[in-house]
Every structure is written in C-alpha cells, then in structure tokens.
Motif scaffolding. Structure first.
Motif: not given
Length: 116
Positions: A76-94
C-alpha cells in the motif's frame, strides 16, 4: 467536506524495522505523522508479554499473520522507511541477517533510511 473537495491524499509511508527498536519506531512514526504522512507501522510487539500471544502456539500463528499484514502494508505504501539503530543495511547474503529483505528491494516504493 465531500470527496470532491478533499485535498489530495497524503503520501503513505510504512515503517520497517525490528520491534527491538520499538521506541525508535514510535519516534519515526511521530516525525512522519507530523510531516503530514499517513503512517503504517508494526503495532504488536511480540517481545513484550501480552495475553494475546502468551500461548506459544498462538504467538507463532500470530507472527505469521503479522508478517503477512506487514507485506500488505508495504504494497500500500508510497514510501518505505527503514528504522534501525546502529545497524548497517547491506546486500543480502547467507551471512548477512540484517540485509534488506527481497520484498523491499523489489517494492514499487521509495526506500529510505533516516541516516541516509
């Protein structure tokens, strides 16, 4: 006021992130709401005791329901806001459990993070 005289619909933003950061999610919802956006966010913190999920079997079923609802919120959303605390988002890997989930990478929305 009629439907013809309503102002345009404000953007819908969905908050994504771990309920471990419940306070950060609440703060993000506050800022997004006061910025004039409709906010969709997690509303059940299964890590906090509550009679609705006190039974482990019921909690497990509820977790699946909530996960499905969250995916629909993203739809439904127009926008996605990722809320993290001291966590770096990265590309997926196992070996990268905090990677951006595939649903977000393919979402037809703007993906943003408060820290840029």
């Amino acid at each position: 006021m009629t439907a013809d005289t309503l102002p345009p619909r404000p953007p819908i933003v969905v908050l994504c992130g771990s309920t471990r950061f419940w306070d950060a999610l609440a703060e993000a919802a506050l800022y997004e709401t006061t910025a004039g956006r409709i906010v969709l966010a997690p509303t059940c913190d299964l890590k906090t005791p509550h009679p609705l999920w006190a039974d482990p079997a019921r909690a497990d079923r509820l977790k699946h329901v909530l996960d499905d609802l969250h995916l629909r919120k993203i739809d439904l959303a127009d926008d996605v806001l990722i809320v993290n605390v001291n966590v770096r988002l990265s590309s997926p890997s196992p070996r990268s459990p905090r990677a951006v989930p595939p649903i977000l990478r393919s979402a037809p929305t703007v993906l943003r993070h408060p820290q840029g």
